[in-house]
Design a protein around this motif. Sequence first.
Motif, PDB file in Angstrom:
ATOM      1  N   PRO A  87      89.206  31.055  11.520  1.00 37.81           N
ATOM      2  CA  PRO A  87      87.802  30.975  11.089  1.00 37.81           C
ATOM      3  C   PRO A  87      87.588  30.058   9.893  1.00 37.81           C
ATOM      4  CG  PRO A  87      88.420  33.245  11.540  1.00 37.81           C
ATOM      5  CD  PRO A  87      89.689  32.436  11.564  1.00 37.81           C
ATOM      6  N   ALA A  88      88.620  29.882   9.080  1.00 32.08           N
ATOM      7  CA  ALA A  88      88.482  29.027   7.905  1.00 32.08           C
ATOM      8  C   ALA A  88      88.308  27.557   8.281  1.00 32.08           C
ATOM      9  CB  ALA A  88      89.706  29.191   7.003  1.00 32.08           C
ATOM     10  N   GLN A  89      88.640  27.199   9.531  1.00 29.23           N
ATOM     11  CA  GLN A  89      88.531  25.813   9.981  1.00 29.23           C
ATOM     12  C   GLN A  89      87.183  25.525  10.656  1.00 29.23           C
ATOM     13  OE1 GLN A  89      90.715  23.571   9.303  1.00 29.23           O
ATOM     14  NE2 GLN A  89      92.485  24.803   8.687  1.00 29.23           N
ATOM     15  N   ARG A  90      86.363  26.533  10.807  1.00 30.17           N
ATOM     16  CA  ARG A  90      85.129  26.383  11.572  1.00 30.17           C
ATOM     17  C   ARG A  90      84.222  25.291  11.020  1.00 30.17           C
ATOM     18  NH1 ARG A  90      81.553  31.280  14.024  1.00 30.17           N
ATOM     19  NH2 ARG A  90      80.003  29.988  15.099  1.00 30.17           N
ATOM     20  N   ALA A  91      84.030  25.262   9.713  1.00 33.98           N
ATOM     21  CA  ALA A  91      83.113  24.280   9.125  1.00 33.98           C
ATOM     22  C   ALA A  91      83.613  22.859   9.318  1.00 33.98           C
ATOM     23  CB  ALA A  91      82.930  24.575   7.636  1.00 33.98           C
ATOM     24  N   ALA A  92      84.935  22.671   9.274  1.00 36.66           N
ATOM     25  CA  ALA A  92      85.500  21.328   9.422  1.00 36.66           C
ATOM     26  C   ALA A  92      85.501  20.862  10.871  1.00 36.66           C
ATOM     27  CB  ALA A  92      86.921  21.303   8.872  1.00 36.66           C
ATOM     28  N   VAL A  93      85.698  21.790  11.814  1.00 32.59           N
ATOM     29  CA  VAL A  93      85.840  21.424  13.227  1.00 32.59           C
ATOM     30  C   VAL A  93      84.492  21.321  13.929  1.00 32.59           C
ATOM     31  CG1 VAL A  93      86.803  22.161  15.450  1.00 32.59           C
ATOM     32  CG2 VAL A  93      88.160  22.397  13.357  1.00 32.59           C
ATOM     33  N   SER A  94      83.548  22.157  13.572  1.00 32.23           N
ATOM     34  CA  SER A  94      82.278  22.244  14.299  1.00 32.23           C
ATOM     35  C   SER A  94      81.559  20.905  14.481  1.00 32.23           C
ATOM     36  CB  SER A  94      81.349  23.245  13.606  1.00 32.23           C
ATOM     37  OG  SER A  94      81.841  24.554  13.757  1.00 32.23           O
ATOM     38  N   PRO A  95      81.550  20.009  13.481  1.00 29.24           N
ATOM     39  CA  PRO A  95      80.849  18.734  13.685  1.00 29.24           C
ATOM     40  C   PRO A  95      81.426  17.874  14.810  1.00 29.24           C
ATOM     41  CG  PRO A  95      81.228  19.131  11.353  1.00 29.24           C
ATOM     42  CD  PRO A  95      82.026  20.149  12.096  1.00 29.24           C
ATOM     43  N   HIS A  96      82.633  18.196  15.260  1.00 26.30           N
ATOM     44  CA  HIS A  96      83.295  17.394  16.292  1.00 26.30           C
ATOM     45  C   HIS A  96      83.219  18.038  17.676  1.00 26.30           C
ATOM     46  CE1 HIS A  96      84.779  15.007  12.982  1.00 26.30           C
ATOM     47  NE2 HIS A  96      85.210  16.113  12.415  1.00 26.30           N
ATOM     48  N   LEU A  97      82.399  19.077  17.798  1.00 25.88           N
ATOM     49  CA  LEU A  97      82.159  19.722  19.085  1.00 25.88           C
ATOM     50  C   LEU A  97      80.865  19.186  19.685  1.00 25.88           C
ATOM     51  CD1 LEU A  97      83.128  23.348  18.086  1.00 25.88           C
ATOM     52  CD2 LEU A  97      84.274  21.993  19.841  1.00 25.88           C
ATOM     53  N   VAL A  98      80.950  18.711  20.927  1.00 26.30           N
ATOM     54  CA  VAL A  98      79.812  18.088  21.597  1.00 26.30           C
ATOM     55  C   VAL A  98      79.524  18.859  22.885  1.00 26.30           C
ATOM     56  CG1 VAL A  98      78.904  15.939  22.554  1.00 26.30           C
ATOM     57  CG2 VAL A  98      80.620  15.856  20.723  1.00 26.30           C
ATOM     58  N   PRO A  99      78.263  19.208  23.158  1.00 22.08           N
ATOM     59  CA  PRO A  99      77.969  19.857  24.446  1.00 22.08           C
ATOM     60  C   PRO A  99      78.412  18.981  25.609  1.00 22.08           C
ATOM     61  CG  PRO A  99      76.085  20.018  22.965  1.00 22.08           C
ATOM     62  CD  PRO A  99      77.057  19.069  22.312  1.00 22.08           C
ATOM     63  N   VAL A 100      79.081  19.587  26.575  1.00 26.62           N
ATOM     64  CA  VAL A 100      79.587  18.808  27.708  1.00 26.62           C
ATOM     65  C   VAL A 100      78.427  18.198  28.505  1.00 26.62           C
ATOM     66  CG1 VAL A 100      79.683  20.731  29.349  1.00 26.62           C
ATOM     67  CG2 VAL A 100      81.302  18.834  29.575  1.00 26.62           C
ATOM     68  N   THR A 101      77.260  18.805  28.417  1.00 29.98           N
ATOM     69  CA  THR A 101      76.096  18.265  29.121  1.00 29.98           C
ATOM     70  C   THR A 101      75.584  16.974  28.493  1.00 29.98           C
ATOM     71  OG1 THR A 101      74.697  19.745  27.803  1.00 29.98           O
ATOM     72  CG2 THR A 101      75.340  20.503  29.999  1.00 29.98           C
ATOM     73  N   ASP A 102      76.049  16.652  27.284  1.00 34.16           N
ATOM     74  CA  ASP A 102      75.591  15.453  26.579  1.00 34.16           C
ATOM     75  C   ASP A 102      76.536  14.264  26.732  1.00 34.16           C
ATOM     76  OD1 ASP A 102      73.500  16.970  25.725  1.00 34.16           O
ATOM     77  OD2 ASP A 102      74.159  17.139  23.640  1.00 34.16           O
ATOM     78  N   VAL A 103      77.607  14.424  27.518  1.00 35.59           N
ATOM     79  CA  VAL A 103      78.593  13.358  27.609  1.00 35.59           C
ATOM     80  C   VAL A 103      78.775  12.925  29.056  1.00 35.59           C
ATOM     81  CG1 VAL A 103      79.808  14.287  25.606  1.00 35.59           C
ATOM     82  CG2 VAL A 103      80.633  14.835  27.904  1.00 35.59           C
ATOM     83  N   GLU A 104      79.314  11.735  29.222  1.00 36.92           N
ATOM     84  CA  GLU A 104      79.743  11.221  30.528  1.00 36.92           C
ATOM     85  C   GLU A 104      81.256  11.325  30.583  1.00 36.92           C
ATOM     86  OE1 GLU A 104      79.799   7.038  33.113  1.00 36.92           O
ATOM     87  OE2 GLU A 104      79.052   7.066  31.039  1.00 36.92           O
ATOM     88  N   LEU A 105      81.765  12.048  31.573  1.00 38.22           N
ATOM     89  CA  LEU A 105      83.206  12.197  31.740  1.00 38.22           C
ATOM     90  C   LEU A 105      83.735  11.049  32.597  1.00 38.22           C
ATOM     91  CD1 LEU A 105      83.421  16.048  32.335  1.00 38.22           C
ATOM     92  CD2 LEU A 105      83.933  14.784  30.236  1.00 38.22           C
ATOM     93  N   LEU A 106      84.794  10.401  32.116  1.00 32.55           N
ATOM     94  CA  LEU A 106      85.339   9.209  32.750  1.00 32.55           C
ATOM     95  C   LEU A 106      86.687   9.513  33.392  1.00 32.55           C
ATOM     96  CD1 LEU A 106      84.554   6.779  29.782  1.00 32.55           C
ATOM     97  CD2 LEU A 106      83.094   7.320  31.744  1.00 32.55           C
ATOM     98  N   ARG A 107      87.260   8.510  34.048  1.00 28.13           N
ATOM     99  CA  ARG A 107      88.624   8.688  34.557  1.00 28.13           C
ATOM    100  C   ARG A 107      89.548   8.888  33.365  1.00 28.13           C
ATOM    101  NH1 ARG A 107      91.558   3.948  37.871  1.00 28.13           N
ATOM    102  NH2 ARG A 107      91.705   3.139  35.754  1.00 28.13           N
ATOM    103  N   PRO A 108      90.362   9.937  33.366  1.00 32.45           N
ATOM    104  CA  PRO A 108      91.078  10.294  32.137  1.00 32.45           C
ATOM    105  C   PRO A 108      92.258   9.401  31.763  1.00 32.45           C
ATOM    106  CG  PRO A 108      91.589  11.836  33.898  1.00 32.45           C
ATOM    107  CD  PRO A 108      90.499  10.954  34.420  1.00 32.45           C
ATOM    108  N   PHE A 109      92.818   8.666  32.695  1.00 39.55           N
ATOM    109  CA  PHE A 109      93.977   7.827  32.381  1.00 39.55           C
ATOM    110  C   PHE A 109      93.979   6.592  33.275  1.00 39.55           C
ATOM    111  CE2 PHE A 109      95.148  11.201  35.309  1.00 39.55           C
ATOM    112  CZ  PHE A 109      95.731  10.519  36.368  1.00 39.55           C
TER     113      PHE A 109
END
Length: 403
Positions: A87-109
């Motif tokens: 829980p102590a990492q929540r404030a640092a990590v949260s800004p880097h979480l993006v709703p999957v509905t807001d992104v385009e998923l590409l070929r992974p490799f």
Amino acid sequence: MTWLEVDEDSGFGIENLPYGVFRRDGTDARVGVAIGDRVLDLAGLAGAGLVEGRGWFASGTLNGFMAAGRAAWTANRARLRDLLTDPAQRAAVSPHLVPVTDVELLRPFEVADYVDFYASEHHATNAGRIFRPQGEPLLPNWKHLPVGYHGRAGTVYASGTPIVRPCGQRKVGPSDAAPSFGPTLRLDIEAEVGFVAGTPSTPGRPVTPRAFRDHVFGFVLVNDWSARDIQAWEGQPLGPFLGKSFATSVSPWVVPVAALEAARVTPPAQDPVPLPYLRADEPWGLDLRLEILINGGSVSRPRFERMYWTAPQQLAHATVNGASLRTGDLFASGTVSGPTKEERGCLLELTWNGTEPLELPDGAKRAFLEDGDTVTIRATAPGANGTTIDLGEVTGTIRPANC
């Protein structure tokens, strides 16, 4: 438990953490990890000093990270679990979480090479009965080695990419009739599971089943689209070519090998006993539950645990002649099928080569795919601590031919 709110039934909990590549609002592609209904931006985490490897994760492909090897994969997975459970990492990590509905998923490799196997005894037997009704369903070599063919890396596409109906020579009518040219009339799917190599191997040195975890980064879902009429005419004596090479689709999430440890089961007994180089000292069947949907309606639920040849055996066979692995090599299982009609993994089997049309849930009937049809393959597996691992889905919609 993670401090992030994650639906217990999502399949994308802390025991999964699959890797993918995404793009948001026209920005450069970058590597992320699925957690719940979010994507954790690893390039952003690395830029903030929370994980190692900004060069890997900002590159727009998983290849750099996959090439880093098992120690790097293990360390990064452990670090992500720490970040998402403390829980102590929540404030640092949260800004880097993006709703999957807001992104385009590409070929992974980036795909280096592509190999497709023929590992289901049920599928191979059904195909043999269809094409050789008077002969033995399985050819003499089938139970001695994992039969496969070399595919085309350049036509491995991201899930969601439209599939253009291929054209080629077709043999229609009497056996002495000349072939015709045109769009395939027997466009099919093949529900498969693939694995991707991360760590390269040394040319001339085979990779043993025991070394599977040292070289393989993770698993994806695969649809190896097939033009059955083109394939049947061209396939003698060298096997698939244009009937397969026009398109292969892969799912956007690569599930790490470590995430599927709880899904390992004993595979079917092999008789005769394989040659020594194909023998594994631990069970590598995988309890994966696949589902095939056509236009949103479920038509089949194959079980991967029944595959005769396992992934480590396939890797061992592919390298026993000294062929080396490259980062991004994709190996697909071949059609996943079971003993009942409800578990068949392609339309060739489901419609018995078109002679028994399949009725879709909406009442429409199909012998093979028609233009406009959308096919989706998805899968889940049991995870650690009673959880579910979701492998995501691979989908594609058929577009008219260009010939």
